[in-house]
Motif scaffolding. Structure first.
Motif, PDB file in Angstrom:
ATOM      1  N   GLU A  36       0.838  -1.201   0.000  1.00 26.51           N
ATOM      2  CA  GLU A  36       0.000   0.000   0.000  1.00 26.51           C
ATOM      3  C   GLU A  36       0.874   1.253   0.000  1.00 26.51           C
ATOM      4  OE1 GLU A  36      -4.204   1.648   1.181  1.00 26.51           O
ATOM      5  OE2 GLU A  36      -3.642  -0.436   0.958  1.00 26.51           O
ATOM      6  N   ASP A  39       2.498   1.699  -3.447  1.00 26.68           N
ATOM      7  CA  ASP A  39       1.571   2.282  -4.412  1.00 26.68           C
ATOM      8  C   ASP A  39       1.447   3.789  -4.198  1.00 26.68           C
ATOM      9  OD1 ASP A  39      -0.642   2.031  -6.478  1.00 26.68           O
ATOM     10  OD2 ASP A  39      -1.761   2.873  -4.790  1.00 26.68           O
ATOM     11  N   ARG A  40       1.405   4.224  -2.941  1.00 26.56           N
ATOM     12  CA  ARG A  40       1.339   5.662  -2.668  1.00 26.56           C
ATOM     13  C   ARG A  40       2.572   6.374  -3.207  1.00 26.56           C
ATOM     14  NH1 ARG A  40      -0.639   5.465   3.697  1.00 26.56           N
ATOM     15  NH2 ARG A  40      -2.722   4.631   3.289  1.00 26.56           N
ATOM     16  N   ARG A 196     -10.462   6.982   0.265  1.00 31.45           N
ATOM     17  CA  ARG A 196      -9.675   6.001   1.015  1.00 31.45           C
ATOM     18  C   ARG A 196      -9.750   4.620   0.369  1.00 31.45           C
ATOM     19  NH1 ARG A 196      -6.235   8.943   3.837  1.00 31.45           N
ATOM     20  NH2 ARG A 196      -7.281  10.694   4.849  1.00 31.45           N
ATOM     21  N   SER A 197      -8.663   3.894   0.494  1.00 33.54           N
ATOM     22  CA  SER A 197      -8.638   2.520   0.016  1.00 33.54           C
ATOM     23  C   SER A 197      -9.441   1.637   0.970  1.00 33.54           C
ATOM     24  CB  SER A 197      -7.199   2.017  -0.059  1.00 33.54           C
ATOM     25  OG  SER A 197      -6.679   1.808   1.251  1.00 33.54           O
ATOM     26  N   GLY A 425     -15.500   5.122  -1.141  1.00 31.92           N
ATOM     27  CA  GLY A 425     -14.235   5.258  -0.441  1.00 31.92           C
ATOM     28  C   GLY A 425     -14.100   6.554   0.334  1.00 31.92           C
TER      29      GLY A 425
END
Length: 470
Positions: A36, A39-40, A196-197, A425
């Motif tokens: 995660e 990815d950010r 948000r994820s 999300g």
């Protein structure tokens, strides 16, 4: 040697939570996985490249008792403390962290930054503290400059991410690197806070559960003769014991009007009290939730019951509008139709709505009414309440809610002037509020996540209606 009174008090304090069991099981959530954060970082570098930045500097300072001024470093690399993160735009260059330039040092675990290759320790410089000449700000700027020069970035376009505490560091860096170009880049991180994820939603859900368990603990101990300190402590113990990170992100207010909400001061609960637990922030693994609940002790006045009914109806109307594609304005205005129907407001427009912190119509300061207000518990401590709070009637703010997620990051309001559409999300709190000085008040709210088919009420484990102590 404890006196009998002190001994009895100690037994009572430690025993208030005896027999307490939450009505549901807390569901702990593991830390966000490495992928995660990877990815950010990929998305941050992509936007930085599109903006023409060769490198980004992300700054977070420490403010007060081990709190950080923003959550940017925690969002990027799960670093809980202060520091300056150097992010080259090129994906094959490593991240470097300059940190420990305050005295609030932590050690791993819960202190290891992800994705970071090197950490450079900057000391808390100063004559009085260490008897060494220099300043932590200057030393940080010098260390950052040395790193950028060594990597050929002294003439680069540098994107800056931080807050008001970052300005002295940016000023020092501009002096060290006169040929570099400095551009604000905070918007790159701020845009990533809007949606948000699923894993992030799970963390906010867990934080909401901690709030609900804390509130149930507060209800368990509340009775006549108990103090606001004891209620606050019960709430705090219940949520901290299950993984909450802080115990100072909420307020409690108790009086017969339901209109004061701050920190505990020693109020002794009595008949007719209306207790407001305004939980602005319970944080779990870096993510916070927010709700508001009330406890009624004995009988309330007819006006109080009417105000509570209006707020409850407003929440029901707003909740019914939550779904992807609905406008934030639509959700906000739905709630305030309940106020308009009861004659409390003329319309739902934030620009014209009265609210508790409102200045005068021309923008000049509003005088807080000076008047003696009876407060037996306060007077028992040798003080008197000599002003009326709030200064005027209305909700706390002229809007219904706002986004939640990570402390001290960009947020949006659920307000009449927000024509943005809700997306799956998005996570936000809605809190219906109305306060009338020395008369009646209510503050209730839930935390929501927008889902594909509508919404999830993250704080559904406890009823929105006030808990009644007969």
């Amino acid at each position: 040697m404890l006196t009998k009174i002190e001994s009895d008090a100690t037994r009572r304090w430690e025993g208030l939570l005896d027999g307490f069991t939450p009505s549901f099981d807390f569901e702990p959530v593991p830390p966000l996985p490495l992928e995660e954060f990877q990815d950010r970082l990929r998305r941050i570098r992509q936007e930085a490249s599109q903006a023409g930045h060769d490198v980004m500097l992300v700054h977070t300072d420490v403010i007060g008792w081990y709190h950080t001024s923003n959550s940017y470093l925690r969002y990027i690399c799960d670093w809980m403390r202060e520091g300056m993160l150097i992010i080259p735009t090129d994906a094959d260059r490593p991240l470097t962290l300059l940190s420990f330039y305050g005295s609030s040092v932590i050690l791993p675990p819960a202190g290891e930054p992800l994705l970071v290759e090197d950490i450079w320790q900057i000391a808390p410089w100063g004559r009085e503290y260490l008897d060494r000449p220099g300043s932590a700000i200057d030393k940080t700027a010098q260390a950052c400059t040395q790193h950028l020069v060594a990597n050929g970035l002294d003439r680069a376009q540098i994107g800056l991410v931080g807050d008001h505490t970052s300005e002295p560091y940016w000023h020092a860096l501009k002096g060290e690197l006169p040929k570099a170009r400095f551009e604000p880049a905070r918007s790159i991180l701020d845009r990533m806070q809007r949606v948000r994820s699923p894993r992030e939603v799970a963390l906010v859900r867990a934080a909401s559960q901690l709030i609900s368990i804390g509130y149930e603990a507060a209800c368990h101990v509340t009775r006549r003769g108990v103090t606001d300190h004891e209620i606050y402590a019960a709430f705090t113990y219940a949520q901290l014991a299950r993984g909450g990170e802080t115990g100072d992100g909420y307020q409690i207010g108790i009086n017969e009007f339901g209109t004061h909400c701050g920190k505990p001061y020693g109020h002794v609960v009595r008949d007719g009290d209306l207790i407001n637990l305004y939980v602005s922030n319970v944080t779990y693994r870096g993510y916070y939730a927010q709700t508001a609940r009330m406890i009624a002790v004995g009988s309330l006045t007819d006006r109080q019951e009417e105000v509570i009914a209006v707020c409850l109806e407003g929440m029901r109307r707003a909740e019914a509008e939550i779904r992807p594609g609905a406008l934030a304005r639509q959700v906000n205005n739905a709630a305030f139709t309940a106020y308009v129907d009861r004659g409390l407001l003329e319309n739902a427009e934030a620009r014209t709505m009265p609210f508790n912190w409102e200045a005068m119509p021309n923008g000049s300061p509003r005088l807080v009414p000076r008047q003696y207000v009876s407060s037996p518990s306060y007077e028992a401590q040798g003080r008197k309440l000599m002003h009326v709070y709030p200064a005027t009637h209305g909700p706390h703010n002229p809007n219904l809610g706002h986004s939640v997620g990570m402390p001290k990051t960009s947020s949006y309001n659920i307000s009449s002037n927000n024509y943005g559409a809700l997306e799956e999300g998005m996570v936000f709190v809605l809190h219906a509020q109305w306060l009338e000085p020395l008369s009646a008040g209510c503050n209730i709210g839930d935390c929501y996540a927008v889902t594909t088919e509508g919404y999830e009420n993250l704080s559904r484990h406890t009823p929105l209606e006030p808990h009644r102590i007969r």
